[in-house]
Design an enzyme around this catalytic site. Structure first.
Site, PDB file in Angstrom:
ATOM      1  N   ASP A   1       0.814  -1.223   0.000  1.00  0.00           N
ATOM      2  CA  ASP A   1       0.000   0.000   0.000  1.00  0.00           C
ATOM      3  C   ASP A   1       0.845   1.268   0.000  1.00  0.00           C
ATOM      4  OD1 ASP A   1      -2.173  -1.599  -0.070  1.00  0.00           O
ATOM      5  OD2 ASP A   1      -3.170  -0.756   1.686  1.00  0.00           O
TER       6      ASP A   1
ATOM      7  N   ASN B   1      -5.011  -1.974  -4.438  1.00  0.00           N
ATOM      8  CA  ASN B   1      -6.192  -2.053  -3.566  1.00  0.00           C
ATOM      9  C   ASN B   1      -5.967  -1.171  -2.341  1.00  0.00           C
ATOM     10  OD1 ASN B   1      -8.701  -2.844  -2.727  1.00  0.00           O
ATOM     11  ND2 ASN B   1      -8.113  -4.919  -2.128  1.00  0.00           N
TER      12      ASN B   1
ATOM     13  N   ASP C   1     -10.583  -2.325  12.204  1.00  0.00           N
ATOM     14  CA  ASP C   1      -9.604  -3.283  11.701  1.00  0.00           C
ATOM     15  C   ASP C   1      -9.187  -4.294  12.763  1.00  0.00           C
ATOM     16  OD1 ASP C   1      -9.673  -2.272   9.194  1.00  0.00           O
ATOM     17  OD2 ASP C   1      -7.958  -0.940   9.445  1.00  0.00           O
TER      18      ASP C   1
ATOM     19  N   GLU D   1     -11.241  -4.675   2.010  1.00  0.00           N
ATOM     20  CA  GLU D   1     -10.524  -5.451   0.990  1.00  0.00           C
ATOM     21  C   GLU D   1     -11.402  -6.577   0.429  1.00  0.00           C
ATOM     22  OE1 GLU D   1      -9.262  -3.897   3.391  1.00  0.00           O
ATOM     23  OE2 GLU D   1      -7.138  -3.428   3.093  1.00  0.00           O
TER      24      GLU D   1
ATOM     25  N   HIS E   1      -5.128  -9.010   3.560  1.00  0.00           N
ATOM     26  CA  HIS E   1      -4.019  -9.183   4.508  1.00  0.00           C
ATOM     27  C   HIS E   1      -4.491  -9.478   5.927  1.00  0.00           C
ATOM     28  CE1 HIS E   1      -4.275  -4.660   5.632  1.00  0.00           C
ATOM     29  NE2 HIS E   1      -5.324  -4.975   4.917  1.00  0.00           N
ATOM     30  N   ARG E   2      -5.554  -8.808   6.360  1.00  0.00           N
ATOM     31  CA  ARG E   2      -5.983  -9.005   7.756  1.00  0.00           C
ATOM     32  C   ARG E   2      -6.603 -10.381   7.978  1.00  0.00           C
ATOM     33  NH1 ARG E   2      -4.218  -4.813   9.902  1.00  0.00           N
ATOM     34  NH2 ARG E   2      -4.446  -2.799   8.899  1.00  0.00           N
TER      35      ARG E   2
ATOM     36  N   LYS F   1       0.445  -6.496   1.815  1.00  0.00           N
ATOM     37  CA  LYS F   1      -0.266  -5.207   1.717  1.00  0.00           C
ATOM     38  C   LYS F   1       0.171  -4.260   2.826  1.00  0.00           C
ATOM     39  CE  LYS F   1      -4.877  -3.591   0.616  1.00  0.00           C
ATOM     40  NZ  LYS F   1      -5.145  -2.380   1.346  1.00  0.00           N
TER      41      LYS F   1
END
Ligand code: DC
Length: 663
Positions: free
Chosen positions: A50, A93, A316, A344, A390-391, A415
């Site tokens: 990112d 993204n 998040d 995402e 990613h998370r 990311k």
């Protein structure tokens, strides 16, 4: 690129981690430094996909950026006027690049096209475009109305000085607007329509703008004011805080896996919303300590409690709570998380699907998720999909505290945190394995069983699995060369290990598998790659807390390559033949030593020459030759090596150094 990652079952978590820089702060700081007057030295910048997208875009727009270290760069500010007036920008993204750049470019008098990956084109941006149009921006949609890609033309002047923006879809719209409005050089007022979500992210925006010389006035979270004389100017040097969202995985690891786990880079004075995550963990019972620049988490006695909580302020890090819920007593409900649906991926749907693979009961609504873990220990059915998010990949690593897991497309963590799994494995301690490999009749079975008993570890006699396989195949009338049929048979075979006995369906086969027919059959089926593959999973399942001693031929090389201690136990063929001879004679059998020696040599040959996982001493295994050694001496040697491997700072075992006198 690796398509999946296997994590062994973890039995504890302990250690310290220096966090990578915050994504949200890194991308804001990069843009503000570019828009400023003067040079800015940015330190502890996050190195990730990112931030790469933002850096690439700024360079294309004519901003000079020079890296002086891996995580430090100097940005030459362009005083609010990008030199490049015509550009096409690809922003992947990265929402933290797309939204603020859209806003900033809307007022920079050029012609730009902004696009991203497919998912970016499914994430709404209409509310931001609408707000920018009120301030004179000329923006059109190149694809679907309300979504990227966008085409930006020079803005009209002299339009309204009061604009409104929706606050309940993404706080990044307001962030983008606020960061861009000082470029207009007019008094501007922004009104937020609806309840503003993720307020702490607006807090980060305001705080960063202030560091770059622009103070935003406000009335609560409803109205914001930018004065005509606002100009960005470089603060000189700026340090990026550690990423508080990334911290959540390590803190949860401490809260689930014992701890303490300490993260450096965020602390009491952090400006990030997710720095509040420890309070939520505390509500689940975790023990938390904090300093200016660190946070530490440990598990409560008796495990985590379930919670029912509003997560709007930590959208998040709340994902981490959803996976931690697998380890909590009762039903955990996370509310007010509608924004998960436009991230995402649709994170509520993705989370619900993946958690249910662990046998959890998951309820999902438009803006909430509720997770009830299964009553028995968790186990994974299939593998974890990560949805290019990613998370998803990072928070599901925590499930390894309950079971062995497989994560698909693990590299999506790039990311925001490319080295995530390396760091995770620095604090997460796998259930230890002592692998003892060697040829037939080397005494490894006896030694391994005694070592397991003394350490109170589980014991895997992998040879028995091959013997069972041979027996099952013979009983089913399958040729011992038909790998596919045998593998298929074993994937369904009802084998049970109970109280030192082995059962196939209801029959006790403990003795039967030791027959000569099974020995020779085992050696044949063990050479078939399909059979070895089919037995891999059942062998790995033996790895359970507090540890495993595994004996066989390929324990250290193939089944448990990450064994904390690897031993290769052998003896001369003559000595092994003699041992077997004495055993059989004692049983009253009529045998000849030269025939036994021949047989042992033939089996050695077959086991070590086969192409599938041949018997071999791994480079990192310690050789113990028992030709002139009794069982007790061999056991002592293994325990001594174990003691050495588990002592000191570099210990590969997550246990206090054992005192050999106690073993
Ligand atoms: O250790 P054992 O004699 O019970 O093993 C029986 C057979 O299985 C032997 O021929 C080797 C094979 N084997 C193997 O190939 N891989 C293992 N991990 C264990 C045994």
């Amino acid at each position: 690129m690796k398509e999946h990652l296997e994590l062994p079952p973890m039995m504890g978590a302990r250690g310290e981690i220096a966090l990578p820089g915050s994504k949200s702060i890194s991308n804001r700081v990069l843009l503000l430094a570019a828009l400023s007057e003067g040079k800015t030295e940015i330190r502890d910048l996050l190195d990730s996909d990112d931030t790469e997208r933002m850096l690439d875009a700024l360079r294309i727009l004519g901003v000079k950026i020079e890296f002086i270290e891996k995580n430090a760069c100097i940005v030459e500010g362009i005083s609010g006027d990008f030199p490049e007036k015509q550009a096409e920008l690809f922003l992947g993204n990265a929402g933290t690049a797309f939204r603020p750049l859209t806003a900033a470019l809307a007022f920079s008098g050029g012609h730009y096209v902004l696009s991203g990956v497919q998912r970016m084109h499914e994430r709404p941006i209409g509310d931001l475009v609408e707000a920018l149009r009120q301030a004179g921006a000329e923006i059109s949609y190149r694809g679907n109305e309300g979504y990227p890609p966008l085409e930006i033309f020079p803005a009209k002047t002299g339009t309204s000085d009061s604009i409104s923006v929706k606050g309940n879809v993404s706080s990044q719209f307001l962030t983008g607007l606020l960061m861009a409005l000082p470029l207009l050089g007019r008094n501007m007022e922004v009104m937020v329509e609806g309840e503003l979500i993720s307020k702490p992210y607006i807090g980060i925006t305001l705080s960063m703008m202030e560091r770059f010389g622009v103070k935003v006035g406000r009335e609560g979270w409803e109205k914001f004011f930018i004065s005509a004389d606002s100009r960005y100017s470089s603060p000189g040097i700026i340090h990026v805080e550690g990423d508080a969202s990334s911290a959540s995985y390590f803190l949860a690891a401490g809260a689930i896996g014992g701890g303490p786990v300490r993260v450096y880079g965020v602390g009491k004075s952090s400006i990030q919303g997710d720095a509040k995550f420890p309070e939520y963990l505390e509500r689940m019972g975790a023990k938390i300590e904090m300093g200016e620049n660190w946070i530490e988490a440990s598990a409560p006695e008796g495990g985590l409690d379930a919670i029912d909580i509003d997560c709007n302020e930590i959208p998040d890090a709340a994902m981490t709570l959803a996976v931690a819920a697998l380890f909590a007593k009762g039903k955990t409900t996370l509310r007010n998380i509608a924004s998960w649906r436009v991230k995402e991926t649709d994170r509520i749907a993705a989370m619900a699907k993946e958690l249910s693979k662990f046998g959890a009961i998951v309820e999902e609504g438009e803006d909430f998720i509720a997770v009830t873990p299964p009553s028995s220990p968790i186990s994974l059915h299939g593998s974890i999909d990560t949805y290019d998010d990613h998370r998803m990949a990072m928070c599901f690593s925590l499930a390894s505290f309950g079971t062995r897991i497989r994560i698909n497309d693990p590299s999506c963590v790039a990311k925001t945190f490319p080295e995530y799994f390396e760091r995770f494995l620095e604090v997460a301690k796998p259930v230890p394995v002592i692998s003892i490999d060697g040829p037939s009749a080397s005494g490894k079975g006896t030694v391994a069983a005694i070592v397991a008993q003394r350490l109170n570890y589980n014991y895997l006699d992998s040879g028995a699995l091959y013997r069972i396989t041979a027996l099952a195949a013979m009983k089913a009338g399958i040729s011992l060369e038909d790998g596919t049929s045998i593998a298929d048979l074993m994937s369904k075979a009802p084998v049970r290990f109970e109280g030192g006995k082995i059962f196939l369906e209801t029959a006790d086969i403990t003795e039967e598998i030791r027959s000569e027919a099974c020995s020779s059959g085992a050696s044949k089926v063990a050479a078939l790659p399909e059979v070895r593959q089919a037995l891999l999973d059942s062998q790995k399942r033996f790895r359970k807390s507090p540890g495993l001693v595994a004996d066989g031929r390929d324990m250290g090389s193939t089944v448990f390559p990450d064994s904390q201690l690897k031993i290769y136990l052998t003896a001369s063929a003559e000595e092994r033949a003699m041992r077997r001879y004495k055993q059989l004679i004692a049983k009253g059998e009529d045998v000849r030593i030269d025939v036994l020696l021949q047989d042992i040599r033939a089996r050695d040959e077959r086991d070590s020459k086969r192409s599938a996982a041949p018997l071999q001493k791994c480079d990192d295994a310690t050789l113990i030759d028992t030709t002139e050694m009794g069982i007790e001496e061999a056991v002592s040697r293994v325990l001594e090596l174990y003691r050495k491997a588990s002592s000191g700072k570099t210990s590969r075992f997550d246990q206090p150094t054992p005192d050999l006198r106690d073993i």
